[in-house]
Design a protein around this motif. Sequence first.
Motif, short mmCIF file in Angstrom:
data_model
loop_
_atom_site.label_atom_id
_atom_site.label_comp_id
_atom_site.label_asym_id
_atom_site.label_seq_id
_atom_site.Cartn_x
_atom_site.Cartn_y
_atom_site.Cartn_z
N LEU A 134 37.85 33.47 41.27
CA LEU A 134 38.71 32.81 40.30
C LEU A 134 39.04 33.77 39.16
O LEU A 134 40.18 33.88 38.72
CB LEU A 134 38.02 31.56 39.75
CG LEU A 134 38.70 30.89 38.56
CD1 LEU A 134 39.79 29.97 39.05
CD2 LEU A 134 37.71 30.12 37.72
N ALA A 135 38.01 34.48 38.71
CA ALA A 135 38.20 35.43 37.61
C ALA A 135 39.27 36.46 37.99
O ALA A 135 40.18 36.75 37.21
CB ALA A 135 36.87 36.13 37.29
N ALA B 182 32.90 31.80 44.21
CA ALA B 182 34.24 31.25 43.97
C ALA B 182 34.65 31.51 42.53
O ALA B 182 35.80 31.82 42.25
CB ALA B 182 34.26 29.76 44.28
N LEU B 183 33.68 31.42 41.60
CA LEU B 183 33.99 31.70 40.19
C LEU B 183 34.43 33.15 40.00
O LEU B 183 35.34 33.43 39.21
CB LEU B 183 32.76 31.42 39.32
CG LEU B 183 32.60 30.02 38.79
CD1 LEU B 183 31.27 29.90 38.04
CD2 LEU B 183 33.74 29.67 37.85
N VAL B 184 33.77 34.07 40.71
CA VAL B 184 34.14 35.48 40.58
C VAL B 184 35.57 35.69 41.08
O VAL B 184 36.39 36.36 40.44
CB VAL B 184 33.15 36.38 41.35
CG1 VAL B 184 33.63 37.81 41.34
CG2 VAL B 184 31.77 36.29 40.73
N ILE C 119 39.25 31.95 45.54
CA ILE C 119 40.33 31.32 44.77
C ILE C 119 41.17 32.41 44.15
O ILE C 119 42.02 32.16 43.32
CB ILE C 119 39.76 30.39 43.68
CG1 ILE C 119 38.57 29.59 44.23
CG2 ILE C 119 40.80 29.41 43.19
CD1 ILE C 119 37.93 28.68 43.20
N PRO D 39 30.21 41.63 44.37
CA PRO D 39 29.37 40.55 43.81
C PRO D 39 28.86 39.61 44.89
O PRO D 39 27.81 38.98 44.73
CB PRO D 39 30.32 39.81 42.85
CG PRO D 39 31.38 40.79 42.54
CD PRO D 39 31.53 41.67 43.74
N TYR E 48 29.37 30.11 42.95
CA TYR E 48 29.39 31.19 41.97
C TYR E 48 30.29 32.32 42.42
O TYR E 48 30.96 32.96 41.62
CB TYR E 48 27.95 31.65 41.70
CG TYR E 48 27.10 30.46 41.37
CD1 TYR E 48 27.21 29.86 40.13
CD2 TYR E 48 26.30 29.86 42.32
CE1 TYR E 48 26.50 28.72 39.83
CE2 TYR E 48 25.58 28.71 42.03
CZ TYR E 48 25.69 28.15 40.77
OH TYR E 48 25.00 27.01 40.48
#
Lengths: 341, 298, 236
Positions: free
Chosen positions: A126-127, A122-124, A67, A112, A120
């Motif tokens: 996103l960050a 995807a969260l990285v 993302i 990562p 998870y």
Amino acid sequence: MTPIHVRTGSAAHRGLQIAGLAAAAGALLLGATMEAFRVGQLTNVMIFAIAISGLNLATGYTGLLSIGHSAFFGLGAYTTGVMVVTYGAAPMTTIPLAVLLCAVLGFVVGLPALRIRGLYLALVTLAVGVAFPEVVRRFEDLTGGAAGLVIRSRQLAPPEWTGLTVPQRGIWLYWVSAAALLITLVLVRNLTRSRLGIAMIATRDNEIAAAASGVRLATVKTTVFGLSGAVTGLAGSLFAMYVGALSPDGSFTLLKSIELITGLFLGGAATLFGPVVGAFAVVYLPYFTADLASGHVSGVIFGAVLIAIVFLMPEGIAGVAGRFLGRFIRIAPHENQGERP
Amino acid sequence: MDIFLERLFDGVTNGAVYAIMALALVVVFRSTGTINFAQGEMALFTTYLAWWLTTVGLPIWAGALAAGATGFLLGAVVERTLIRPIRRRNDMASLIVALGLFTAFNALAGLLWNSETKPMPSLFPAGLEDFFPVAGARLYWDALGVWLVVLALIAGVFFLFNRTRLGLQMRAVADNAESAALSGVPTGRILMLGWGLAGIVGSLAGVLVTPLSATQLSLTTMFPILIYASAAALFGGLDSPVGAVVGGLAIGVLEALITGYVEFIGGTLPQTAALVVIVLILLFRPTGLFGTRQLERL
Amino acid sequence: MTLLSVQNLTAGYGQARVLHGVDLTIEEGEAVVVLGANGAGKTTTMRALAGLIGFGGRVEFEGSPLAGLRPDAVVARGVSLVPQGRGTFPHLTVLENLHVGAALRRDKRGIKEDIERWCGVFPVLAERTGQAAGTLSGGEQQMLAVARALMSRPRLLLCDEPSLGLAPKIVAELFGILATINREQGVSLLLVEQNAELALALAGRVYLLEVGRVIASGTAAEFREDETVRRAYLGY
């Protein structure tokens, strides 16, 4: 009806390839003759196609949902912007640096992925995507901060040897983007047929089995993220030349990432031409909904399309088209390469 | 000292809102194993609805109730129609659907109510003079109101989880969905209720936070809150309601103190700071402080 | 009276069909065991009966069909499955596990009585009501799983390899309790087992499953006498 079988390397196959290339060249030549506004739109489509092709490497072929590709797009754009505006570099000479920096960032984001996956990971990403505009605003001296960075049209003049003048830079960028897109497509095609490509797809389909079969997940994931970032960074660099004015909240936010993802899945993830199809949709949809200023109508449509694809057409347009064509023509590998099911 | 206290109050107020947003994320994660990226934008949509109701003459508390009810419906309908059919396919499918919802709800709010900033009425007295002094610092009534509502909401959720049949069944489904079904728990309905509950909690977070937010109600109000709430939920452990609350408060207070005292980050990089927290937690302690479930790692 | 009648049961996973037409019946109050090697389709039969996977064929419980019912509806009809392996809620306490087992019941007093009853039958549980199920030993968890399944007051209890991974002493104790439940509480039992010797001691009748079909059936006594069965499943 029975499909016609064509073997790779045969005369018929070569004929098909040449016909396809000729059609693409014809379409490009036709596009170049259109009015400046249309040429600009098509340039934008090609730039998007490159960006989405980059995303396709990580998300489509390797199954690593990102993302955060807006950050690669932005880093590529800002590298070119800063080099041209602050250091007076010729635009074309900034491309290698933009690509290199994005490759490095991609590699770092890929790290990562060695420990975490799926949601998870995807969260990285996103960050990274959310952080990019903030970082641009923070380093105001270099990037112009929230006010933005403007490249003067004089600085975007085509190189002298082309004989083109400053007002003709649109058509120059059109052909540069076409060349870049062609290089990207050839690269993606060859990459996905290489050992690395097989390892990528294996990683996506079953990570544990891939690792057990000797795929080095660490190498694959970091390399793929690096390549993926580099390709999207190339698009960003061209985009800087295309728009001429960069601002952190304009084209490099999370919404850009979502646009790229929509384009990828609508066009067809893990297909060569899906990103091109998706790029047309992403560029023309806001245009046809007559909604360029606020973007709300196209936002609703983007969201609805994204959901609809998951349910109705997980293979995307290119995937469905490929299957449809497969009814008429099958391309099988050359006999020496052995049969594939 | 008084400045420190005021910053602390600010931090606790924001943290309280992050805490309940994180609670919404945790409730969804426990029921269906996904992070609902659209939780913030769904809350944004219902908060706009609450605002709109106040413009047609209804009091804000009625707007808040309507927002909660709509949040419940949205959550339940989304789970039933969009998440359940694809949940077994893979992570990517639910994520893409969430991203689609994210985009669609944000744009829909903009389409219906345009992108101009709206001043959002507060549920509590919110004038400049509505405060009382605490050790030289000002504690505003609206901040205190937010604390109390959040406290009540958290108590309610904990009561639901730990003292009711429904809550027990929700925990059972989260723990072992197959055995829950084999015990006679209607797992589908429970998942739907879980998403609905998250919808209520998220909506109330939206209604509470917007009057305090510097940006008031605009299309970008909820996204940073979702980011902080995600950081909070991960910090506390994605499957732990206690962790969500502790994580939310911790992130809120840290944010207030960091923007107040650390010059390099001050004001311009706050979301990035939260995101760095997310990445570090994912890398070094993926279960968070209070989480128990083994997260997906290889 | 026939409690459960299964005719021509077919089921599988995706493209792979595992059951090719299983027939069996259970009379009221009976204890029946299904024997068979790994992959014969024992677990698939149990999962189909419990409503966890779709199936073809005719399955009637107390005269009305079970086809198309979700697991919770099957439980409501009076059929309860103790699944293979992890049949408990590891993060819930023992007491909470038992309460979840009574998910469909509304009679508070009855639930309380049943909890007391099963804690009496399984004394290890009574000592640990406040403990998280995940902290129990394998044998204790299996007993909890059985007790949890009984909390719905089933007329038919399905047990999928309850002896799996347990020490022989624990298995003997568990089977003793199952026999008591069957005899004294009137709960009919359908048991799937690899441990044929214990199963034959508990059950009145036996079905032998091979590659998704019933290839033999009879009373436990007949099976113990049968030379081939003895050699293949009892090892003497």
